[in-house]
Design a protein around this motif. Sequence first.
Motif, PDB file in Angstrom:
ATOM      1  N   SER A 154      -5.177  11.964 -11.691  1.00 31.14           N
ATOM      2  CA  SER A 154      -3.860  11.887 -12.326  1.00 31.14           C
ATOM      3  C   SER A 154      -3.218  13.225 -12.648  1.00 31.14           C
ATOM      4  O   SER A 154      -2.007  13.294 -12.806  1.00 31.14           O
ATOM      5  CB  SER A 154      -3.955  11.052 -13.613  1.00 31.14           C
ATOM      6  N   ILE A 157       0.033  15.299 -10.763  1.00 29.79           N
ATOM      7  CA  ILE A 157       1.486  15.048 -10.868  1.00 29.79           C
ATOM      8  C   ILE A 157       2.242  16.296 -11.314  1.00 29.79           C
ATOM      9  O   ILE A 157       3.464  16.312 -11.287  1.00 29.79           O
ATOM     10  CB  ILE A 157       1.809  13.886 -11.842  1.00 29.79           C
ATOM     11  N   TYR A 171       5.671   6.100 -12.818  1.00 27.61           N
ATOM     12  CA  TYR A 171       4.215   6.078 -12.811  1.00 27.61           C
ATOM     13  C   TYR A 171       3.728   4.711 -13.253  1.00 27.61           C
ATOM     14  O   TYR A 171       4.389   4.050 -14.067  1.00 27.61           O
ATOM     15  CB  TYR A 171       3.655   7.134 -13.771  1.00 27.61           C
TER      16      TYR A 171
END
Length: 326
Positions: A154, A157, A171
């Motif tokens: 994650s 991003i 998201y």
Amino acid sequence: MLTRRSGLRAAFGASLGAGLLARPGAGFAAAPQRGGQVAAWYRFRLGGFECTVVSDGAIALAPPHPTFGAGVATPEQVEQALRAAFLATDSLPVQLNCLVVNTGRALILLDAGVGPQPLFGPGTGRIAQALRAAGIEPAEIDLVAFTHAHPDHSWGIADAAGADIFPNARYAITARDFAAWTDEAMLAQPAPIRDFVAGTRALFLPRRERFTLMPPGAELVPGIRAVPTPGHTIGHASFLLEDGGRRLLVLGDVANHHVLALRRPDWPFAFDSDPALAAETRRRTLEMAARERLELLAYHFPWPGLGHVEAAGQGYAWTPSPWTWG
Ligand SMILES: [Zn+2]
């Protein structure tokens, strides 16, 4: 005595090592050894979906024991399993295989890599370059959906300065993982958990309004569904893609190594939040994938991570899918 070298001589003849080009001419002047690699992307079709695996690079897990098998296997058993598979026994390189799905209506990225974070060494942060090499601008991504909130899935991003790599994306993550990994109380946990939580809070909370929190089994878009696979994290989800009669299960971290996690699904993995539940989910998911001959995309398996599992010994064996062109 048959040494390794005499064995090779017996097989290939006495000329081995004679050095046919031992006297270099001008054409054999020392060229610089360049290093580096291509920006990795791999495209395939799944029914009407155009899928592209893009690599954010790789990270190294070390030492292999107790990262795998703590409290259940000895270091020698882990080493033996790696040796039998012709793998190094001091460190495990694991890939970061992210998947872009172009459904014809939306461009969806499943897991985003770790990004240029020093936490996992210098081999990461390649996803934007890989996307562009594949003809995809990061700004075109409509939705980034995460299997779970760990950094290697994650944190990609954002760039090194914390700016958006996917400025136009929404998201999606399970409500349980969002809550767990942004929970202020988790900052009291020992390292590395507190570092994971601190980093995830810094990335997720300022972007909170762009997040959709998924209930278990949520449909992202027609043909892409989140399947609950808890244990590695409490809200961990895999993604089942179905289109035109074809199916693909995007595993996430249900299994983290193509040898250790498959041959011995019962061996705990150090970063599993609930090791017993993770092992149960791993065995159940692999058993289903083997029985249904379901194609898998495994995030951490050898690039590009596509293949099948079949029952073997006390666990499963991995057969990579052949490369296809077009
Ligand atoms: Zn992972």
